[in-house]
Design an enzyme around this catalytic site. Structure first.
Site, PDB file in Angstrom:
ATOM      1  N   PHE A 144      -0.795  -4.236  -4.311  1.00  0.00           N
ATOM      2  CA  PHE A 144      -0.717  -5.187  -3.211  1.00  0.00           C
ATOM      3  C   PHE A 144      -1.048  -6.593  -3.693  1.00  0.00           C
ATOM      4  O   PHE A 144      -2.003  -6.782  -4.447  1.00  0.00           O
ATOM      5  CB  PHE A 144      -1.732  -4.842  -2.114  1.00  0.00           C
ATOM      6  CG  PHE A 144      -1.552  -3.498  -1.468  1.00  0.00           C
ATOM      7  CD1 PHE A 144      -0.841  -3.365  -0.279  1.00  0.00           C
ATOM      8  CD2 PHE A 144      -2.127  -2.363  -2.030  1.00  0.00           C
ATOM      9  CE1 PHE A 144      -0.699  -2.128   0.338  1.00  0.00           C
ATOM     10  CE2 PHE A 144      -1.993  -1.118  -1.425  1.00  0.00           C
ATOM     11  CZ  PHE A 144      -1.278  -1.005  -0.235  1.00  0.00           C
ATOM     12  N   ASP A 145      -0.293  -7.560  -3.201  1.00  0.00           N
ATOM     13  CA  ASP A 145      -0.711  -8.963  -3.291  1.00  0.00           C
ATOM     14  C   ASP A 145      -1.864  -9.153  -2.305  1.00  0.00           C
ATOM     15  O   ASP A 145      -2.131  -8.293  -1.460  1.00  0.00           O
ATOM     16  CB  ASP A 145       0.483  -9.855  -2.937  1.00  0.00           C
ATOM     17  CG  ASP A 145       0.147 -11.333  -2.964  1.00  0.00           C
ATOM     18  OD1 ASP A 145      -0.736 -11.739  -3.743  1.00  0.00           O
ATOM     19  OD2 ASP A 145       0.755 -12.086  -2.171  1.00  0.00           O
ATOM     20  N   GLY A 146      -2.522 -10.313  -2.393  1.00  0.00           N
ATOM     21  CA  GLY A 146      -3.649 -10.582  -1.503  1.00  0.00           C
ATOM     22  C   GLY A 146      -3.254 -11.334  -0.252  1.00  0.00           C
ATOM     23  O   GLY A 146      -3.010 -10.754   0.801  1.00  0.00           O
TER      24      GLY A 146
END
Length: 287
Positions: A144-146
């Site tokens: 996941f990206d943030g």
């Protein structure tokens, strides 16, 4: 954030075209979601082995307006009948996804993914890499990206408006302030809940679920704020990579995730270039 709730199936809704792409009236080829679905089957096997009475298993709802015989045959050929249910959804997609309590929706249409996302359901658009690198068949790996993915777009908006200097100052000023959850946080929560159940049975090093944070945040105040927010929600990724301005492609090539979620087209393109299955979360940072 994790709470004790009644056990029920974890429904993953997938457009049929990203699982199996029809080449002719009698044949299908594997789409970018296929390795992910196979990994879900492997996770289910471990859950059944350790919790034989539990109903908390992954279920794939395959969405197709007109399911073909070749599609149904392909599901049987790949021994996915127990995992996959084919749904004929022609109208009110959002209503149907809400009815089945969808944990994640993967689409071949960016417009549909955005429509679903705007209704509070975790969703992403899944383009197809020219070549998909081999991934694990025994361990589900999700990255996941943030910001604008696991977290809200608060900091992303500051970056867009004030640049890197303004963003870093904002993070220093708010280092102890928790971020709000983003559109894919609920899916991470599902994964972490199942992972904890498997850890409770001693599956630590060999857990069939592994999660990653791959973010352009740095390792300073901005990185601390991200981890502190996850910790406060009782969520803990297995590995976190704070890349700053460095490209994400090389680390994704090492991780080899089944899915990588990001809101930035340039990071999606970088992932596709190394053969990773990247899912675009069309979350407008200006909203």
């Amino acid at each position: 954030m994790l709470q004790s709730e009644p056990e029920m199936a974890v429904n993953i809704a997938v457009a049929s075209s990203v699982l199996l792409k029809e080449e002719s009236s009698s044949s299908e080829r594997l789409g970018p979601a296929f390795p992910f679905v196979k990994a879900l089957k492997a996770v289910n096997a471990k859950l059944k082995e350790n919790y034989p009475e539990s109903e908390e298993l992954f279920k794939v709802m395959l969405l197709d307006e007109k399911p073909s015989d070749s599609l149904k045959n392909a599901i049987r050929t790949h021994d996915l009948e127990e995992l996959i249910t084919v749904l004929n959804v022609r109208e009110d997609l959002v209503g149907e996804l809400k009815r089945i309590n969808t944990a994640l929706y993967l689409s071949d249409s960016e417009a549909l993914a955005k429509k679903v996302l705007n209704q509070g359901i975790a969703a992403a658009f899944m383009p197809t890499p020219k070549e998909i690198k081999e991934v694990s068949e025994d361990q589900l790996r999700v990255a996941f990206d943030g910001d604008s993915v696991l977290f809200s777009n608060e900091s992303e908006r500051v970056f867009q408006d004030s640049g890197l200097t303004g963003y870093l100052q904002h993070e220093r000023n708010n280092v102890e302030k928790l971020l709000d959850p983003g559109p894919l946080c609920s899916f991470l929560e599902v994964l972490e809940k199942l992972k904890k159940k498997l850890h409770d049975k001693g599956l630590l090093k060999n857990c069939p679920i592994r999660t990653f944070l791959v973010t352009a945040r740095g390792a300073g105040c901005d990185g601390y704020r991200a981890l502190n927010s996850l910790h406060s929600w009782d969520l803990e990724v297995d590995e976190a990579f704070f890349l700053g301005s460095r490209p994400k492609g090389p680390i994704l090539d090492i991780i080899r995730p089944h899915l990588f979620f990001d809101d930035q087209p340039r990071h999606i393109q970088a992932a596709l270039e190394v053969g990773a299955v990247a899912c675009h979360v069309p979350n407008d940072p200006k909203c």
